[in-house]
Design a protein around this motif. Structure first.
Motif, short mmCIF file in Angstrom:
data_model
loop_
_atom_site.label_atom_id
_atom_site.label_comp_id
_atom_site.label_asym_id
_atom_site.label_seq_id
_atom_site.Cartn_x
_atom_site.Cartn_y
_atom_site.Cartn_z
N UNK A 1 -2.53 0.88 9.91
CA UNK A 1 -3.66 0.75 10.63
C UNK A 1 -4.43 -0.31 9.62
N UNK A 2 -4.37 -0.24 8.44
CA UNK A 2 -5.19 -1.07 7.54
C UNK A 2 -4.28 -2.51 7.57
N UNK A 3 -2.94 -2.52 7.81
CA UNK A 3 -2.13 -3.64 7.92
C UNK A 3 -2.25 -4.52 9.13
N UNK A 4 -2.78 -3.55 10.28
CA UNK A 4 -3.11 -4.49 11.71
C UNK A 4 -4.38 -5.18 11.48
N UNK A 5 -5.31 -4.51 10.80
CA UNK A 5 -6.51 -5.09 10.82
C UNK A 5 -6.62 -6.40 10.11
N UNK A 6 -5.55 -6.36 9.04
CA UNK A 6 -5.49 -7.56 7.88
C UNK A 6 -4.96 -8.71 8.74
N UNK B 1 -3.73 -9.21 0.60
CA UNK B 1 -4.86 -8.66 0.41
C UNK B 1 -4.93 -7.17 0.68
N UNK B 2 -3.66 -6.58 1.07
CA UNK B 2 -3.31 -5.28 1.57
C UNK B 2 -3.48 -4.28 0.20
N UNK B 3 -3.12 -4.89 -0.82
CA UNK B 3 -3.31 -4.04 -2.07
C UNK B 3 -4.72 -4.15 -2.65
N UNK B 4 -5.65 -4.59 -1.90
CA UNK B 4 -7.12 -4.72 -2.36
C UNK B 4 -7.35 -5.28 -3.65
N UNK B 5 -6.50 -6.27 -4.00
CA UNK B 5 -6.90 -6.84 -5.48
C UNK B 5 -8.02 -7.17 -5.79
N UNK B 6 -8.34 -7.12 -6.89
CA UNK B 6 -9.85 -7.67 -7.61
C UNK B 6 -9.64 -9.27 -7.66
N UNK C 1 0.75 -1.22 0.08
CA UNK C 1 0.15 0.01 -0.12
C UNK C 1 0.85 1.09 0.03
N UNK C 2 1.76 1.27 0.71
CA UNK C 2 2.70 2.43 0.85
C UNK C 2 3.58 2.96 -0.51
N UNK C 3 4.34 1.82 -1.04
CA UNK C 3 5.05 2.01 -2.54
C UNK C 3 4.19 1.70 -3.73
N UNK C 4 3.08 0.89 -3.81
CA UNK C 4 2.16 0.84 -4.80
C UNK C 4 0.99 1.45 -4.88
N UNK C 5 0.45 1.81 -3.84
CA UNK C 5 -0.77 2.51 -3.94
C UNK C 5 -0.58 3.95 -3.50
N UNK C 6 0.55 4.26 -2.80
CA UNK C 6 0.88 5.62 -2.52
C UNK C 6 0.13 6.04 -1.06
N UNK C 7 -0.24 5.09 -0.40
CA UNK C 7 -1.05 5.21 1.12
C UNK C 7 0.15 5.94 1.87
#
Length: 246
Positions: A120-125, A156-161, A107-113
């Motif tokens: 926060x999202x990684x902890x949830x996953x 899952x972190x990259x929210x793939x289809x 998410x940080x490097x591919x999605x720019x989060x």
């Protein structure tokens, strides 16, 4: 979600895929079964553009992949990585990063989060895959089953289809296999689109919506788990299932 039509792939004189075709609907858990050497893993790698193929076509969502991937390969790969997650036989975690950092990096490097949001999202996953207490550990301190669950959280972190699973339990003992399959079963019931290569027939029976049987580089039959396991049409499918029961 995925359409594979008449895909051929050779490595030198070795023909691995010989006209493989299948479809995966959005929200579906599709499983590929078959004897070793039938082309299952190669087909997954062609779908994710980790391998080029020689003929045929692959479509993932709105992205078309052509033989050789043509001159737009780099852009195609970037767009595919945003839609397709991959979980390998080996876990391929970054050994120098913590569990939390492994899940955050996509998410940080591919999605720019932002780092805080990614954390926060990684902890949830990680909580979802049962590893909330391992966030500060390094991969080498975890069991194989725990490492594979981190790999699933990272995908899952990259929210793939769609997520592709290439025999994700093949390197695990029975207890660790159960841990990982439980996470995958949860994903299946949540509507995550998945294409899984697996020899875990209990998972196939319980969680697959559709089963594709591969042999000799082709999908020789497809159907519901009930149809494939109770009334297989192809003699090679019957032979495969008989061997799995022994």
């Amino acid at each position: 979600m995925i359409i594979v039509e008449n895909v051929h792939k050779s490595f030198g004189s070795l023909s691995v895929l010989r006209g493989a075709s299948l479809e995966v609907e959005r929200g579906e858990t599709a499983v590929i079964i078959g004897a070793s050497g039938g082309g299952k893993s190669t087909l997954l790698r062609c779908i994710n553009a980790l391998e080029t193929f020689d003929a045929g076509s692959v479509r993932v969502s709105d992205l078309a992949i052509s033989p050789g991937h043509n001159g737009a390969s780099h852009e195609l790969h970037q767009r595919l990585r945003q839609r397709v997650g991959m979980v390998f036989q080996q876990f391929n975690l970054f050994p120098h990063l913590s569990v939390l950092e492994n899940v955050m990096c996509g998410p940080q490097y591919a999605l720019g989060r932002a780092k805080e949001q990614a954390a926060v999202e990684a902890r949830m996953l990680l909580d979802r895959v049962g590893l909330a207490d391992k966030i500060d550990k390094r991969p080498a301190t975890l069991s194989g089953g725990q490492q594979q669950r981190v790999a699933i959280a990272r995908a899952l972190a990259n929210e793939p289809e769609v997520i592709l699973f290439d025999e994700p339990t093949s390197a695990l003992d029975p207890r660790m296999t159960t841990e990982v399959l439980a996470v995958m079963a949860d994903l299946s019931t949540s509507g995550q689109t998945m294409l899984v290569v697996s020899h875990a027939m209990s998972f196939v029976r319980r969680s697959a919506h559709r089963v594709h049987v591969m042999a000799d580089g082709q999908v020789i039959e497809s159907g519901s788990p009930d149809q494939i396991f109770k009334s297989p049409r192809d003699p090679r499918t019957r032979e495969l299932l008989a061997e799995a029961r022994t």
